[in-house]
Design an enzyme around this catalytic site. Structure first.
Site, PDB file in Angstrom:
ATOM      1  N   GLU A   1      77.580 -55.412 -34.758  1.00 38.65           N
ATOM      2  CA  GLU A   1      77.412 -56.759 -34.221  1.00 38.65           C
ATOM      3  C   GLU A   1      78.522 -57.681 -34.703  1.00 38.65           C
ATOM      4  O   GLU A   1      79.054 -58.488 -33.938  1.00 38.65           O
ATOM      5  CB  GLU A   1      76.050 -57.318 -34.657  1.00 38.65           C
ATOM      6  CG  GLU A   1      75.783 -58.729 -34.182  1.00 38.65           C
ATOM      7  CD  GLU A   1      74.414 -59.218 -34.603  1.00 38.65           C
ATOM      8  OE1 GLU A   1      73.892 -60.128 -33.949  1.00 38.65           O
ATOM      9  OE2 GLU A   1      73.849 -58.676 -35.585  1.00 38.65           O
TER      10      GLU A   1
ATOM     11  N   ASP B   1      63.966 -57.210 -35.968  1.00 37.59           N
ATOM     12  CA  ASP B   1      62.889 -57.895 -35.241  1.00 37.59           C
ATOM     13  C   ASP B   1      63.482 -58.794 -34.145  1.00 37.59           C
ATOM     14  O   ASP B   1      63.421 -60.007 -34.214  1.00 37.59           O
ATOM     15  CB  ASP B   1      62.023 -58.705 -36.200  1.00 37.59           C
ATOM     16  CG  ASP B   1      62.831 -59.679 -37.045  1.00 37.59           C
ATOM     17  OD1 ASP B   1      64.081 -59.623 -37.013  1.00 37.59           O
ATOM     18  OD2 ASP B   1      62.219 -60.496 -37.756  1.00 37.59           O
ATOM     19  N   GLU B   2      64.022 -58.144 -33.120  1.00 43.24           N
ATOM     20  CA  GLU B   2      64.641 -58.856 -32.009  1.00 43.24           C
ATOM     21  C   GLU B   2      64.567 -57.958 -30.777  1.00 43.24           C
ATOM     22  O   GLU B   2      63.637 -58.062 -30.006  1.00 43.24           O
ATOM     23  CB  GLU B   2      66.081 -59.219 -32.370  1.00 43.24           C
ATOM     24  CG  GLU B   2      66.698 -60.250 -31.455  1.00 43.24           C
ATOM     25  CD  GLU B   2      67.951 -60.866 -32.044  1.00 43.24           C
ATOM     26  OE1 GLU B   2      68.702 -61.471 -31.281  1.00 43.24           O
ATOM     27  OE2 GLU B   2      68.186 -60.730 -33.263  1.00 43.24           O
TER      28      GLU B   2
ATOM     29  N   TRP C   1      76.355 -66.796 -21.191  1.00 47.40           N
ATOM     30  CA  TRP C   1      75.046 -66.139 -21.226  1.00 47.40           C
ATOM     31  C   TRP C   1      74.366 -66.313 -19.860  1.00 47.40           C
ATOM     32  O   TRP C   1      74.091 -65.336 -19.161  1.00 47.40           O
ATOM     33  CB  TRP C   1      74.201 -66.700 -22.366  1.00 47.40           C
ATOM     34  CG  TRP C   1      74.466 -66.029 -23.685  1.00 47.40           C
ATOM     35  CD1 TRP C   1      73.626 -65.180 -24.343  1.00 47.40           C
ATOM     36  CD2 TRP C   1      75.644 -66.125 -24.504  1.00 47.40           C
ATOM     37  NE1 TRP C   1      74.216 -64.730 -25.514  1.00 47.40           N
ATOM     38  CE2 TRP C   1      75.446 -65.297 -25.637  1.00 47.40           C
ATOM     39  CE3 TRP C   1      76.849 -66.808 -24.396  1.00 47.40           C
ATOM     40  CZ2 TRP C   1      76.408 -65.155 -26.642  1.00 47.40           C
ATOM     41  CZ3 TRP C   1      77.807 -66.677 -25.395  1.00 47.40           C
ATOM     42  CH2 TRP C   1      77.585 -65.855 -26.493  1.00 47.40           C
TER      43      TRP C   1
ATOM     44  N   ASP D   1      70.034 -56.190 -27.262  1.00 48.11           N
ATOM     45  CA  ASP D   1      71.120 -56.492 -28.193  1.00 48.11           C
ATOM     46  C   ASP D   1      71.202 -55.450 -29.303  1.00 48.11           C
ATOM     47  O   ASP D   1      72.282 -55.052 -29.723  1.00 48.11           O
ATOM     48  CB  ASP D   1      70.939 -57.885 -28.798  1.00 48.11           C
ATOM     49  CG  ASP D   1      69.587 -58.055 -29.486  1.00 48.11           C
ATOM     50  OD1 ASP D   1      68.613 -57.418 -29.060  1.00 48.11           O
ATOM     51  OD2 ASP D   1      69.502 -58.833 -30.449  1.00 48.11           O
TER      52      ASP D   1
ATOM     53  N   ASP E   1      75.323 -60.557 -23.855  1.00 47.03           N
ATOM     54  CA  ASP E   1      75.772 -59.222 -24.229  1.00 47.03           C
ATOM     55  C   ASP E   1      76.051 -58.358 -22.999  1.00 47.03           C
ATOM     56  O   ASP E   1      77.105 -57.726 -22.883  1.00 47.03           O
ATOM     57  CB  ASP E   1      74.726 -58.541 -25.104  1.00 47.03           C
ATOM     58  CG  ASP E   1      74.485 -59.264 -26.414  1.00 47.03           C
ATOM     59  OD1 ASP E   1      74.225 -60.479 -26.373  1.00 47.03           O
ATOM     60  OD2 ASP E   1      74.542 -58.631 -27.481  1.00 47.03           O
TER      61      ASP E   1
END
Length: 886
Positions: free
Chosen positions: A752, A477-478, A539, A472, A485
């Site tokens: 985003e 912190d991901e 998703w 993404d 996506d």
């Protein structure tokens, strides 16, 4: 009487295996890889000869028809593990083309094709690592003597290292790096599959003694990953390496070099390493010559030996390219600022790291800070959340030193150097762009600079977010493999880069995680870091849509075969969740995520009914699955899933569409979904709803009002509703929210949120704000297909459809795409009322050309073709509202 013979002028432009165009053929995992090639022309090519030369000199040949140059089944005896062969091609004409030349060919080498061929254990530094704090990296080394193994000088035909790690690693042999690969072995669902790398080290092997060294650190396997504080030791508490070194002699015998008893380890100069946090490195601690022969490793410890059988994950070669440095950027500006800092602006938001060249006293610590944007005159670090993104280098002293971190990655445009020794004129720093080394396959250009910058932003966001898997974002912190996506972005991804290998590998993990969780998780690989773990429309539908779009692009049914169980499991699950009614009207949903009307703190508060989105996607994926079953010859499944799709369509119509065609929610996304997914019962309903869509978009003054679900399809929906001019209005809007608003704010990647940065230069107050997400850039596919007019008429691009739709005041637009058959392009230009179109059709392909405003359709073959007509776009009509000129 004279005889006329035809000699083909075609030559082989490129030759590759499977869908790994531009990739490596070293250490492949297939015994019978399929073969593809492109030709410079197809005139008089009656057949193509394939020649395989094996290591023993034996030659095998096969002839295939000239038009069959895509995914040709392997016609030779299967490859054995470790086997190296040379594959060459030669086009032949009807005359036999006696003097035609073989192409230069490619070298192919199989990897270790059976798990039993792995004969070494993992070795791990014997240290207990506490959770909750950064751990160091480690150095692991071993030496061996060729003489003691009976290997004399000149005996070595080839030498290979087969290696992987629980963690991330880099190899050195006799003091030099083995490859340019970074962050190997990458991130997979480690409990199910672990990729290994194959390295050719023939030239690095010396007579007598040799030394091998490994840098290794936590990486994704054991380091902190995920948001809300993240998780540690997700896959295990060991950080270890698996290194199998084999030497093949000219006699043909293979010697597996015994290293097990000679491995030693020590803590590396990398004193702390975290993918999110950064890397701390103390150059004073580097043992000089540690990966070279004769190094004194007294004081180094013996590692733990971990039996390979204790780790049941499949060992697989990569299906896509490695992560590497693909570009180097120099700063556009360097300025001294308060706080003993020097700020660098590289002019482009990237995923990567810095390389510094610095001289100063021993022990001085230079800190490298990273951020995507500036806010209030400082680095905008709040969006990073807990990913502090600071690297620290402690100088060894004694002269010029060069350093870049090994085992971390940052998303940034700006960097600040803290405590730099010397003045600003001594700064020597570069930004290294790091991502999966994909081959570029798609380009776009137009007369509108903002539109061109938008397209480049999409390209950059894809580069920055294909770091081993589709993520993404590259900065906070991901950095997770979000399914939604890539579901919306896959058509664009395949337009821009050869991403098939990367996506194919990721889909394997989708299937594994789906089997574990009972549904497709919202990101893959899945980690339990606090996000809801429920089946989610748009998703989870990635399990069906991503392989389908890969098939549509390449025409390769194997991805459908490989993913069929996963695709079917998802549709069956949703069918069960609807209680076999077709209406998905309960449970957790993300809906039209990041609707611009949603408040910053609640990005899921869309104006569009979430269950409308869910049911619509159920229709779409059931239809895709039915068509997939038909393609694969599964007639019973095809009939079943057609019935599931029809039932879901009726449920959608009954629940969300009024008899007069009005759609529930009455939002742009709701109507766009119903139009593009073909969910109306009658043409009259569709026309009525299309008119309503045009009204809503105009009422919004042609500003974006869609989120993740609506944005990729809104322009197509407007065109389907007869609103090409409205689609251009929307596409070229510069005010917030719009695609071009970030461009006006200096964006170099896709944001985003539509308002990740507000007009006053402040960052969106929500805690989920990134300046580098590709999802909203899915519109680039529309730019290629509709604006420039370059599309495929059938799966695989063998037949093209070239139908540009000029508008928006553009005077020119072009797109080119390196299809599986070669380069295709569409380039149009307007000069007053004169419209000119130039097209390029690859060898072996045909195209249908549709010129704007006329009914005539042209069918053309391979080669270059030009057309010209008189044409006026709707905006030129004085009876229609004037379009804003750009």
């Amino acid at each position: 009487m004279s005889t006329i013979t035809h000699t083909s002028t075609a030559v082989v432009d490129s030759l590759w295996l499977e869908n790994r165009r531009g990739g490596s053929n070293l250490g492949i995992g297939e015994r019978r890889p399929r073969i593809s090639w492109t030709l410079s022309a197809d005139d008089h090519v009656e057949s193509v000869e394939l020649q395989l030369t094996r290591e023993d000199g034996c030659i095998e040949q096969h002839t295939t028809p000239g038009g069959s140059n895509r995914l040709v089944p392997w016609p030779f005896a299967p490859l054995a593990s470790r086997e190296t062969v040379i594959l060459r091609l030669r086009p032949t004409a009807s005359s036999g083309a006696a003097d035609a030349e073989w192409n230069s060919g490619i070298e192919i080498e199989a990897g270790l094709l059976d798990r039993s061929e792995w004969t070494v254990p993992f070795v791990a530094p014997s240290v207990t690592a506490p959770q909750g704090e950064l751990r160091p990296g480690y150095l692991v080394r071993a030496e061996w003597d060729n003489s003691s193994l009976g290997i004399a000088p000149g005996d070595v035909a080839k030498a290979r290292i087969y290696s992987t790690a629980h963690g991330v690693y880099e190899l050195e042999l006799n003091g030099a790096p083995v490859s340019e690969d970074l962050l190997s072995p990458g991130w997979t669902s480690y409990s199910h599959r672990l990729r290994y790398q194959t390295y050719d080290v023939t030239e690095a092997i010396r007579s007598g003694r040799n030394a091998i060294g490994v840098w290794v650190a936590d990486g994704w396997y054991r380091g902190r990953i995920g948001f809300e504080g993240g998780l540690w030791d997700v896959y295990g508490d060991d950080v270890s390496v698996l290194v199998q070194l084999e030497v093949t002699l000219h006699s043909g015998s293979v010697i597996s070099v015994p290293l097990a008893d000679s491995w030693r380890w020590v803590t590396a100069p990398i004193t702390e390493a975290g993918l999110y946090e950064g890397e701390n490195y103390d150059a004073r601690l580097l043992p000089t010559g540690w990966s070279e022969v004769g190094f004194d490793d007294a004081g180094w410890e013996s590692p733990q030996v971990l039996d390979l059988a204790a780790f049941p994950a499949e060992l697989e070669p990569p299906t896509g390219p490695a992560v590497r440095v693909t570009e180097t950027l120099r700063p556009l500006s360097i300025e001294a600022i308060d706080g003993n800092r020097i700020r660098l602006d590289f002019g482009q938001n990237i995923a990567g790291k810095l390389r510094i060249r610095v001289a100063g006293p021993a022990g001085q610590v230079v800190s490298l800070h990273h951020a995507e944007v500036l806010e209030d005159g400082a680095l905008g670090v709040r969006p990073l959340r807990s990913a502090v993104s600071i690297d620290r280098y402690t100088l060894a002293g004694g002269g010029l030193e060069q350093w870049t971190p090994r085992f971390t990655l940052h998303g940034f445009r700006y960097a600040e150097l803290e405590n730099w020794p010397g003045g600003i004129d001594t700064v020597d720093v570069e930004a290294l762009v790091v991502h999966t080394d994909l081959e570029r396959t798609g380009w776009f250009d137009s007369s509108h600079p903002g539109l061109n910058r938008l397209h480049e932003n999409v390209v950059w966001s894809m580069r920055d977010n294909f770091v081993d898997l589709p993520t993404d974002c590259p900065q906070r912190d991901e950095r997770l493999g979000w399914t939604g996506d890539i579901q919306v972005f896959t058509p664009t991804a395949l337009r821009l880069f050869g991403a098939h290998g990367t996506l194919g590998g990721w889909l394997r993990d989708v299937a594994y995680e789906q089997a574990d969780q009972g549904h497709v998780p919202n990101f893959v690989p899945w980690i339990e870091c606090g996000f809801p773990n429920h089946p989610t429309a748009a998703w989870g539908d990635a399990a069906v849509i991503v392989p389908w779009e890969m098939y549509r692009h390449d025409g390769d049914t194997r991805v459908l075969t490989d993913q069929y169980v996963s695709m079917r499991a998802w549709v069956d699950l949703v069918d069960d969740l609807t209680r076999h009614t077709g209406l998905w009207d309960e449970g957790f949903q993300l809906g039209d995520w990041l609707d611009p009307a949603a408040p910053p703190e609640s990005p899921g508060d869309s104006q569009t009914d979430k269950y409308l989105v869910a049911t619509a996607y159920h229709v779409r994926t059931a239809r895709i699955l039915a068509e997939t079953a038909t393609i694969l010859g599964k007639s019973a499944d095809a009939a079943h899933y057609r019935a599931v799709a029809e039932r879901a369509t009726r449920a959608f119509q009954a629940e969300f569409i009024a008899p007069n065609g009005r759609v529930v929610s009455d939002t742009v996304t709701a109507i766009a979904v119903a139009l593009v997914f073909d969910l109306f019962a009658t043409p009259e309903q569709s026309a009525r709803s299309g008119d309503r869509l045009l009204q809503l978009v105009a009422a919004g003054d042609f500003h974006i009002s869609t989120g993740f679900v609506g944005t990729p399809i809104i322009c197509d929906a407007l065109v389907k509703a007869g609103g090409l001019d409205a689609a251009y209005h929307l596409l070229l809007q510069e005010e917030l929210p719009s695609w071009l608003y970030p461009v006006t704010m200096g964006a170099t990647t896709i944001w985003e949120r539509w308002d990740s940065m507000l007009p006053d230069g402040s960052v969106n107050p929500g805690d989920m704000t990134s300046f580098n997400h590709y999802a909203l850039g899915a519109v680039a596919d529309f730019m290629h297909r509709v604006v420039a007019g370059l599309d495929s008429a059938e799966p695989g691009f063998r037949s093209l459809r070239i139908a540009p739709r000029p508008g928006g005041g553009l005077t020119r637009a072009s797109a080119s795409h390196l299809t599986p058959w070669g380069m295709a392009s569409s380039r149009w230009h307007r000069d007053g009322a004169r419209f000119s179109l130039d097209v390029q059709v690859p060898a072996g392909c045909t195209a249908t050309v549709v010129l704007p405003g006329v009914d005539t359709v042209h069918s053309v073959g391979a080669g270059a073709h030009s057309f010209a007509i008189d044409f006026r776009e709707a905006a030129d009509d004085p009876k229609k509202p004037a379009f804003r000129r750009w």
